[in-house]
Design an enzyme around this catalytic site. Structure first.
Site, PDB file in Angstrom:
ATOM      1  N   THR A 226       2.426   1.375  -0.096  1.00 35.64           N
ATOM      2  CA  THR A 226       2.455   2.696   0.538  1.00 35.64           C
ATOM      3  C   THR A 226       2.860   2.593   1.999  1.00 35.64           C
ATOM      4  O   THR A 226       3.630   3.417   2.509  1.00 35.64           O
ATOM      5  CB  THR A 226       1.075   3.368   0.418  1.00 35.64           C
ATOM      6  OG1 THR A 226       0.740   3.520  -0.961  1.00 35.64           O
ATOM      7  CG2 THR A 226       1.069   4.730   1.095  1.00 35.64           C
TER       8      THR A 226
ATOM      9  N   ARG B 270       7.956 -13.617  -7.463  1.00 34.67           N
ATOM     10  CA  ARG B 270       6.708 -13.002  -7.895  1.00 34.67           C
ATOM     11  C   ARG B 270       6.336 -13.398  -9.316  1.00 34.67           C
ATOM     12  O   ARG B 270       5.150 -13.464  -9.655  1.00 34.67           O
ATOM     13  CB  ARG B 270       6.791 -11.491  -7.713  1.00 34.67           C
ATOM     14  CG  ARG B 270       6.693 -11.127  -6.228  1.00 34.67           C
ATOM     15  CD  ARG B 270       6.698  -9.668  -5.942  1.00 34.67           C
ATOM     16  NE  ARG B 270       6.275  -9.410  -4.561  1.00 34.67           N
ATOM     17  CZ  ARG B 270       6.359  -8.236  -3.968  1.00 34.67           C
ATOM     18  NH1 ARG B 270       6.855  -7.195  -4.633  1.00 34.67           N
ATOM     19  NH2 ARG B 270       5.954  -8.084  -2.715  1.00 34.67           N
TER      20      ARG B 270
ATOM     21  N   HIS C 289       6.527   2.312   2.215  1.00 28.77           N
ATOM     22  CA  HIS C 289       7.183   3.616   2.065  1.00 28.77           C
ATOM     23  C   HIS C 289       7.170   4.371   3.396  1.00 28.77           C
ATOM     24  O   HIS C 289       8.172   4.990   3.782  1.00 28.77           O
ATOM     25  CB  HIS C 289       6.468   4.450   0.998  1.00 28.77           C
ATOM     26  CG  HIS C 289       6.698   3.990  -0.406  1.00 28.77           C
ATOM     27  ND1 HIS C 289       7.932   4.039  -1.007  1.00 28.77           N
ATOM     28  CD2 HIS C 289       5.854   3.469  -1.328  1.00 28.77           C
ATOM     29  CE1 HIS C 289       7.839   3.578  -2.244  1.00 28.77           C
ATOM     30  NE2 HIS C 289       6.585   3.209  -2.459  1.00 28.77           N
TER      31      HIS C 289
ATOM     32  N   CYS D  87     -15.798  16.132  -8.845  1.00 33.39           N
ATOM     33  CA  CYS D  87     -16.741  15.494  -7.919  1.00 33.39           C
ATOM     34  C   CYS D  87     -18.179  15.760  -8.351  1.00 33.39           C
ATOM     35  O   CYS D  87     -19.016  14.845  -8.377  1.00 33.39           O
ATOM     36  CB  CYS D  87     -16.513  16.006  -6.499  1.00 33.39           C
ATOM     37  SG  CYS D  87     -15.096  15.271  -5.642  1.00 33.39           S
TER      38      CYS D  87
ATOM     39  N   GLY E 216       2.238   2.516 -12.250  1.00 34.92           N
ATOM     40  CA  GLY E 216       3.535   2.664 -11.614  1.00 34.92           C
ATOM     41  C   GLY E 216       3.993   4.113 -11.650  1.00 34.92           C
ATOM     42  O   GLY E 216       3.696   4.843 -12.593  1.00 34.92           O
TER      43      GLY E 216
ATOM     44  N   CYS F 147       0.211  -2.533   2.424  1.00 35.02           N
ATOM     45  CA  CYS F 147       0.334  -1.985   1.076  1.00 35.02           C
ATOM     46  C   CYS F 147       1.765  -1.510   0.836  1.00 35.02           C
ATOM     47  O   CYS F 147       2.522  -1.265   1.783  1.00 35.02           O
ATOM     48  CB  CYS F 147      -0.633  -0.807   0.936  1.00 35.02           C
ATOM     49  SG  CYS F 147      -0.523   0.079  -0.628  1.00 35.02           S
TER      50      CYS F 147
ATOM     51  N   CYS G 161     -15.671  19.980  -5.878  1.00 35.51           N
ATOM     52  CA  CYS G 161     -14.874  20.404  -7.036  1.00 35.51           C
ATOM     53  C   CYS G 161     -15.593  19.993  -8.323  1.00 35.51           C
ATOM     54  O   CYS G 161     -16.584  19.256  -8.303  1.00 35.51           O
ATOM     55  CB  CYS G 161     -13.467  19.817  -6.978  1.00 35.51           C
ATOM     56  SG  CYS G 161     -13.386  18.031  -7.283  1.00 35.51           S
TER      57      CYS G 161
ATOM     58  N   ASP H 180       9.400  -8.929 -15.032  1.00 35.50           N
ATOM     59  CA  ASP H 180       9.991  -8.490 -13.767  1.00 35.50           C
ATOM     60  C   ASP H 180      11.369  -9.129 -13.686  1.00 35.50           C
ATOM     61  O   ASP H 180      11.798  -9.819 -14.622  1.00 35.50           O
ATOM     62  CB  ASP H 180       9.106  -8.904 -12.578  1.00 35.50           C
ATOM     63  CG  ASP H 180       9.261  -7.983 -11.376  1.00 35.50           C
ATOM     64  OD1 ASP H 180      10.353  -7.984 -10.776  1.00 35.50           O
ATOM     65  OD2 ASP H 180       8.303  -7.267 -11.035  1.00 35.50           O
TER      66      ASP H 180
END
Length: 342
Positions: free
Chosen positions: A40, A200, A43, A99, A263, A38, A96, A195
């Site tokens: 993530t 891509r 990162h 939830c 994003g 991913c 919470c 883009d």
């Protein structure tokens, strides 16, 4: 067990040997078959500012996967050894207000698999049974492994009615490209994606985008004119986090247009709020996937003929994980699959 871990507060990721996770009363133990890399994870690999603030070291990372249930907690109902599953990577608190109201995707106490607790880049993963999604037999492993990012695309794209609408998607990463495919599949009229990455953009064309526009070479206004559009886009899906792309979207939206934002832009991003106000634009923030409505929709979309296979461009065995991360970081890939099968 073998696992890919963030061991040091620096660039990189390492193959390690860690204890297998312990099974709780309400958990499933999953033997991992395939995982996907991913953004993530990139990162975390690159150890950027977000990762430095978020990831405890050491940490087994990864959260996109498919696997087989090999053990079931004693309180679990509805799952059995041998079930093939993927899973929701956001572990929610259950108590919470959101939830308890059935809006678990908005839980303020969310914990991320592979971010705040051990992840799926490992031979085995433990998650709460509540988070597991039993897969239909006719959905192959490689598609099931990307249900997490596909879910981001589905949640974003299906935020608004799309039938007969003109859609602008800013950002042709894998999620943006999958969102374009979803929009076309459910009946959008024109789906335009922007883009500056030609690789891509070509993937987006293969996945059904009406026009894939390199905004460094072509003006969006000219594309709209060529398509016969006179009033602007009805729906905008912001997938890039790039301020100039979002401003372009606001400029090109029709009055009363609807924007979903996935994003993540800089916190200091400025936009022309006069255009938002006087155009009567609706802007919705998107985080993760709706539990579990998005998952049911994902399965149904694939079973009804949506073809995601072009977005999967690279396959590697887990022992070659470094090549997988290099492919993902090159900008010339879609989704990258890492296989844990021997």
């Amino acid at each position: 067990m073998k696992a890919l871990s963030k061991l040091k507060a620096e660039v990189g990721i390492w193959m390690t040997d860690v204890p297998a996770p312990e099974l709780g009363h309400n958990d499933l133990l999953i033997k991992i078959r395939k995982t996907a890399i991913c953004g993530t994870d990139m990162h975390i690999y690159n150890w950027d500012e977000w990762a430095q603030k978020t990831i405890p070291v050491p940490m087994v990372v990864g959260h996109e996967y498919v696997g087989e249930v090999v053990a079931v907690g004693q309180e679990v109902r509805g799952f059995a050894v041998g079930d093939r599953v993927s899973g929701e990577g956001h572990i929610t608190c259950g108590h919470c207000r959101n939830c308890r109201a059935g809006r678990t995707h908005l839980c303020r106490n969310t914990i991320g698999v592979g971010v705040n607790r051990p992840g799926s880049f490992a031979e085995y993963l433990v998650i709460p049974a509540f988070n597991a999604f039993k897969l239909p037999d006719n959905i192959p492993d490689e598609l099931a492994a990307i249900f997490d990012p596909f879910g981001n695309a589905v949640h974003t794209a299906l935020s608004f009615d799309l039938v007969g609408e003109d859609v602008l998607i800013t950002g042709a990463g894998p999620i943006g490209i999958m969102a374009a495919a979803v929009c076309r599949h459910v009946g959008a009229r024109h789906v335009v994606i922007t883009d500056v990455n030609e690789y891509r953009l070509e993937l987006a064309r293969k996945m059904g985008a009406t026009r894939a526009v390199n905004v460094s070479k072509e003006k969006l206004a000219d594309v709209m004119s060529a398509l016969g559009m006179t009033e602007g886009f009805d729906v905008g899906l912001e997938m890039s986090g790039v301020p100039s792309a979002f401003q372009d979207m606001i400029d090109k939206m029709n009055h009363g247009g609807k924007i979903a934002m996935l994003g993540i832009p800089p916190s200091t991003m400025a936009i022309d709020w006069n255009k938002v106000i006087f155009k009567g634009l609706f802007i919705k923030g998107i985080y993760g996937r709706e539990m579990f409505e998005t998952w049911y929709k994902m399965a149904s979309l694939i079973q009804s003929g949506l073809d995601l296979t072009p977005i999967i461009t690279h396959h590697f065995h887990i022992d070659d994980f470094q090549q997988g991360f290099e492919a993902m970081g090159s900008g010339k890939s879609g989704k990258v699959i890492l296989s844990w099968d021997k």
